[in-house]
Design a protein around this motif. Structure first.
Motif, PDB file in Angstrom:
ATOM      1  N   TYR A  88      35.599  -4.476  -1.628  1.00 41.30           N
ATOM      2  CA  TYR A  88      34.460  -4.750  -0.728  1.00 41.30           C
ATOM      3  C   TYR A  88      34.919  -5.314   0.614  1.00 41.30           C
ATOM      4  O   TYR A  88      34.430  -4.900   1.642  1.00 41.30           O
ATOM      5  CB  TYR A  88      33.429  -5.689  -1.359  1.00 41.30           C
ATOM      6  N   LEU A 125      20.031   1.464   2.867  1.00 40.22           N
ATOM      7  CA  LEU A 125      20.750   0.975   1.690  1.00 40.22           C
ATOM      8  C   LEU A 125      19.909   0.029   0.844  1.00 40.22           C
ATOM      9  O   LEU A 125      20.359  -0.463  -0.180  1.00 40.22           O
ATOM     10  CB  LEU A 125      22.025   0.265   2.131  1.00 40.22           C
ATOM     11  N   ILE A 127      18.912  -3.085   1.390  1.00 41.82           N
ATOM     12  CA  ILE A 127      19.473  -4.429   1.250  1.00 41.82           C
ATOM     13  C   ILE A 127      18.711  -5.421   2.125  1.00 41.82           C
ATOM     14  O   ILE A 127      19.207  -6.507   2.395  1.00 41.82           O
ATOM     15  CB  ILE A 127      20.971  -4.457   1.621  1.00 41.82           C
ATOM     16  N   GLY A 141      27.455  -4.372  -7.186  1.00 40.71           N
ATOM     17  CA  GLY A 141      26.818  -3.202  -6.592  1.00 40.71           C
ATOM     18  C   GLY A 141      26.210  -3.525  -5.232  1.00 40.71           C
ATOM     19  O   GLY A 141      26.324  -2.747  -4.286  1.00 40.71           O
ATOM     20  N   GLN A 142      25.599  -4.727  -5.144  1.00 41.08           N
ATOM     21  CA  GLN A 142      25.012  -5.124  -3.860  1.00 41.08           C
ATOM     22  C   GLN A 142      26.095  -5.341  -2.815  1.00 41.08           C
ATOM     23  O   GLN A 142      25.955  -4.959  -1.656  1.00 41.08           O
ATOM     24  CB  GLN A 142      24.199  -6.417  -4.051  1.00 41.08           C
ATOM     25  N   GLN A 144      28.958  -3.838  -2.626  1.00 41.11           N
ATOM     26  CA  GLN A 144      29.474  -2.563  -2.152  1.00 41.11           C
ATOM     27  C   GLN A 144      28.464  -1.899  -1.228  1.00 41.11           C
ATOM     28  O   GLN A 144      28.829  -1.221  -0.275  1.00 41.11           O
ATOM     29  CB  GLN A 144      29.835  -1.661  -3.347  1.00 41.11           C
ATOM     30  N   ARG A 145      27.185  -2.131  -1.496  1.00 44.35           N
ATOM     31  CA  ARG A 145      26.171  -1.577  -0.607  1.00 44.35           C
ATOM     32  C   ARG A 145      26.284  -2.196   0.787  1.00 44.35           C
ATOM     33  O   ARG A 145      26.178  -1.517   1.794  1.00 44.35           O
ATOM     34  CB  ARG A 145      24.788  -1.865  -1.186  1.00 44.35           C
ATOM     35  N   ILE A 148      29.177  -0.718   2.561  1.00 44.77           N
ATOM     36  CA  ILE A 148      28.822   0.586   3.128  1.00 44.77           C
ATOM     37  C   ILE A 148      27.999   0.381   4.396  1.00 44.77           C
ATOM     38  O   ILE A 148      28.177   1.071   5.394  1.00 44.77           O
ATOM     39  CB  ILE A 148      28.057   1.440   2.092  1.00 44.77           C
ATOM     40  N   LEU A 176      25.542   4.131  -8.183  1.00 42.39           N
ATOM     41  CA  LEU A 176      25.979   4.128  -6.793  1.00 42.39           C
ATOM     42  C   LEU A 176      26.543   5.486  -6.385  1.00 42.39           C
ATOM     43  O   LEU A 176      26.471   5.865  -5.220  1.00 42.39           O
ATOM     44  CB  LEU A 176      27.012   3.020  -6.562  1.00 42.39           C
ATOM     45  N   GLU A 179      23.791   7.359  -5.206  1.00 46.58           N
ATOM     46  CA  GLU A 179      23.358   6.861  -3.902  1.00 46.58           C
ATOM     47  C   GLU A 179      24.266   7.340  -2.783  1.00 46.58           C
ATOM     48  O   GLU A 179      23.802   7.667  -1.691  1.00 46.58           O
ATOM     49  CB  GLU A 179      23.302   5.333  -3.918  1.00 46.58           C
TER      50      GLU A 179
END
Ligand SMILES: Nc1ncnc2c1ncn2[C@@H]1O[C@H](COP(=O)(O)OP(=O)(O)O)[C@@H](O)[C@H]1O
Ligand SMILES: [Mg+2]
Lengths: 365, 298
Positions: A88, A125, A127, A141-142, A144-145, A148, A176, A179
């Motif tokens: 990340y 995304l 977020i 997961g959050q 990595q979002r 991105i 993901l 996504e």
């Protein structure tokens, strides 16, 4: 997919760390809007190649073009790329919003423009509720979002992903993955994605570049790579459960056949590579899902009697192990099928779906 | 209950640490206890139990020598800690460039710390002595008007102490901060480069904040060194010229051994303990709050 022109072009790229040469005269052209996956085992030089494209490593030889511009000696920030890392690499002391905006603020982007880009990335995304949190308060997961998102706000042409999902658990990874695929469809950016996970490669890629020892073994659409692997390494690396490999002899001529023990598989329907039609020791490969059982087997160009040795139920289907010509051989049946150990069965397949590799070179014949 | 106690404290481990526990209890708790106790008495050469309330403290804070000592330690502490941190960090960054002969450099930087402060002090005293050191050497080489004798002037002696303190301490700070730097994920650096953040900005805004722990460790070590600075002063200046470089520890020892005033000396020692206790209490509260927040969050 909008594929007009070349987005990233790598020409005769070589990279060495001291005496260790990791990449040697590597060539790769990525079309605009294309999703390329670099697939290969750990240590094969995928990350090294990606870092070269990003400008994080100085190349030893060769050149890199992005959007037609020679960027071989440009700083990463001037290459029009955004990058997402496996770990990340968020700035832990900053909130999500600051993580997204920091690079832009340092670059002197106007405030309202920054706000606009963050709003857009956060919406894409999903977020928005996380913007005021610190990375430590986010799930994998959050995080990595957000990572991105940090690439997204840079408004770049090319996205680079270095194993972005490898730190996540299987369920999140699958989510993901979808996504990222949707993101690519939405943005239509060029994406270069590094992974050692063949499922990710198969599901995401427009084209996969299978790498081994710093060399691209095969660069093709996922289905082509899966069905017509150019060598034994590629054949074995893709597919789970793995392809069956049977050692034996190829005989060419009027009645071309593959012989192992007292088994002879006719090769009349096998499409030899132009150069590969030769006799000699070779390896016959067939994927477990291309093998038929019972009545269906008899309808195949090749069928043989065998006995069940081990049954491995996998939920969605079942893997059955048997012997063919004295060598281990597996095939898949529906999960409903109940087979007992030692039960005599009849299996068959179409040699047209098989792959034949030279024993010495490992190349497809 | 019994089981959890046994579970938590293995008998051999307890037996092994008993001497240490006794020493710690004896030296720290009992010793400190008596220091505080005697600071409320009129003890002169020998401790007595003639309690006089806060009289010793009043006399302490009326003593110009003590006030100078307190001023000095603030100056010395702020200067040497700040410079140690800055130099230590710069050295750590320099070492982190994967330079060749890193081991050699690390030894050089750490060497002063391995030496006793008495030796450090003597070395610097010689180097700065007008008749033995730098000044004499340069004059012998022909620069006859050269004058450099910081230790004999009340204005500059304290600066000389600070320099010696930095020379002695920045190597350890470097080692601690280098470990912190090495612990930072390489991807962070890459991400910052892709983001176009200049290296110095990455250090200031991203990396240094991530190294809070290393900085805190280095800071605490430096503080401890400052509060008990004694041998360096004794070796380099003896607290002089006059009282220009006196420090609380020097003052307290002199009161007890030379001026035979245990009561006031203990008052001074207690005052030295106070800031340490405050810092400890403060960090304890911080830690407790953080743990509670984490539990609440989890
Ligand atoms: N900084 C480095 N110095 C020396 N060798 C390195 C360095 N970085 C990577 N390598 C070597 O280069 C090879 C490829 O590494 P990498 O690109 O990280 O592999 P992958 O990402 O495919 O797992 C590995 O054998 C690794 O040991
Ligand atoms: Mg890698």
């Amino acid at each position: 997919m909008a594929q007009n022109g070349t987005s990233v072009s790598i020409q005769d790229l070589s990279l060495s760390f001291g005496v260790v040469t990791v990449l040697e005269t590597l060539n790769l052209d990525v079309a605009e809007g294309e999703f390329i996956v670099l697939l290969g085992p750990s240590g094969c030089g995928k990350s090294t190649l990606l870092n070269c494209i990003a400008g994080l490593l100085d190349v030893s030889e060769g050149s890199i073009f992005i959007k037609g511009k020679n960027v071989t000696w440009e700083e990463p920030k001037d290459r029009g790329i955004g990058m997402v890392f496996q770990s990340y690499a968020l700035y832990p002391q900053m909130t999500v919003e600051k993580n997204l905006s920091f690079g832009l603020r340092v670059a002197g982007t106007p405030k309202d423009e920054i706000a606009k880009r963050i709003a857009r990335a956060a919406e894409i995304l999903q977020i928005e509720p996380l913007l005021q949190r610190k990375p430590a308060a986010l799930s994998g997961g959050q995080r990595q979002r957000v990572a991105i998102g940090r690439a997204l706000v840079r408004d770049v042409d090319v996205f680079l992903f270095d194993e972005p999902l490898s730190n996540l658990d299987a369920k999140l990874r699958a989510e993901l993955r979808v996504e990222i695929k949707l993101l690519h469809r939405k943005l239509q950016n060029t994406m270069i994605y590094v992974t050692h996970d063949q499922i990710e490669a198969m599901t995401l890629a427009d084209r996969i570049a299978v790498m081994k020892g710093g060399v691209i073994q095969q660069l093709d659409a996922p289905q082509t790579i899966y069905n017509r692997p150019v060598n034994r390494f590629v054949a074995g690396f893709l597919g789970s459960p793995a392809m069956n490999f049977i050692d034996g002899q190829a005989e060419t001529g009027a009645t071309a056949a593959f012989k192992t023990g007292n088994v002879s598989i006719p090769l009349a329907r096998y499409a030899f590579d132009a150069a590969g039609n030769s006799s000699g020791p070779c390896v016959f490969g067939i994927r477990p899902e291309h093998v038929a059982l019972g009545e269906a087997a008899n309808a195949m160009p090749f069928a043989i009697d065998a006995a069940v040795e081990i049954v491995e139920p996998m939920g969605s289907d079942t893997l059955v192990w048997t012997k063919l010509g004295g060598q281990n051989f597996s095939f898949r049946v529906e999960a409903e099928k109940t087979l007992r150990n030692g039960e005599p069965i009849r299996i068959g397949f179409d040699p047209a779906r098989a792959s034949l590799f030279d024993s010495q070179s490992g190349n497809r014949m | 209950m019994q089981k959890s106690w046994r579970h938590r404290f293995h008998l051999p481990a307890v037996i092994g640490t008993i001497p240490m526990i006794l020493v710690a209890l004896g030296v720290f708790v009992i010793g400190i206890g008596f220091s505080v106790l005697w600071s409320f008495t009129s003890s002169k050469l020998f401790p007595t139990y003639d309690f006089v309330g806060l009289a010793q403290y009043r006399r302490l804070w009326a003593d110009n020598r003590w006030l100078v000592s307190v001023n000095n330690i603030w100056f010395f502490g702020l200067m040497s800690i700040t410079c140690n941190m800055v130099f230590g960090y710069l050295l750590a960054v320099f070492m982190d460039q994967r330079i060749r002969q890193e081991d050699l450099f690390r030894s050089i930087f750490l060497y002063p710390f391995a030496m006793s402060l008495i030796v450090t002090g003597l070395v610097w005293q010689w180097a700065l002595d007008p008749n033995l050191g730098l000044q004499e050497a340069l004059r012998n080489w022909g620069w006859s008007s050269f004058s450099f004798a910081p230790l004999v002037s009340a204005e500059t002696a304290l600066y000389a102490l600070v320099v010696a303190g930095i020379w002695q301490g920045s190597g350890v700070t470097m080692a601690i901060l280098l470990a912190g730097l090495r612990g930072i994920d390489e991807d962070i650096w890459k991400a910052a480069r892709v983001d176009g953040i200049p290296t110095w900005r990455t250090h200031v805004s991203i990396v240094a904040p991530m190294m809070k722990g290393a900085f805190a460790t280095a800071f605490v070590l430096q503080c401890v060194g400052v509060v008990r600075v004694y041998d360096l002063v004794i070796a380099m200046t003896g607290g002089g010229p006059g009282i220009a470089t006196s420090m609380p520890a020097v003052y307290v020892i002199q009161l007890i051994t030379v001026r035979q005033n245990v009561g006031q000396g203990m008052a001074g020692a207690t005052m030295m303990l106070l800031p340490v206790l405050i810092v400890l209490a403060f960090s304890g509260i911080l830690l407790w709050r953080r743990n509670r927040l984490r539990e609440a969050g989890a």
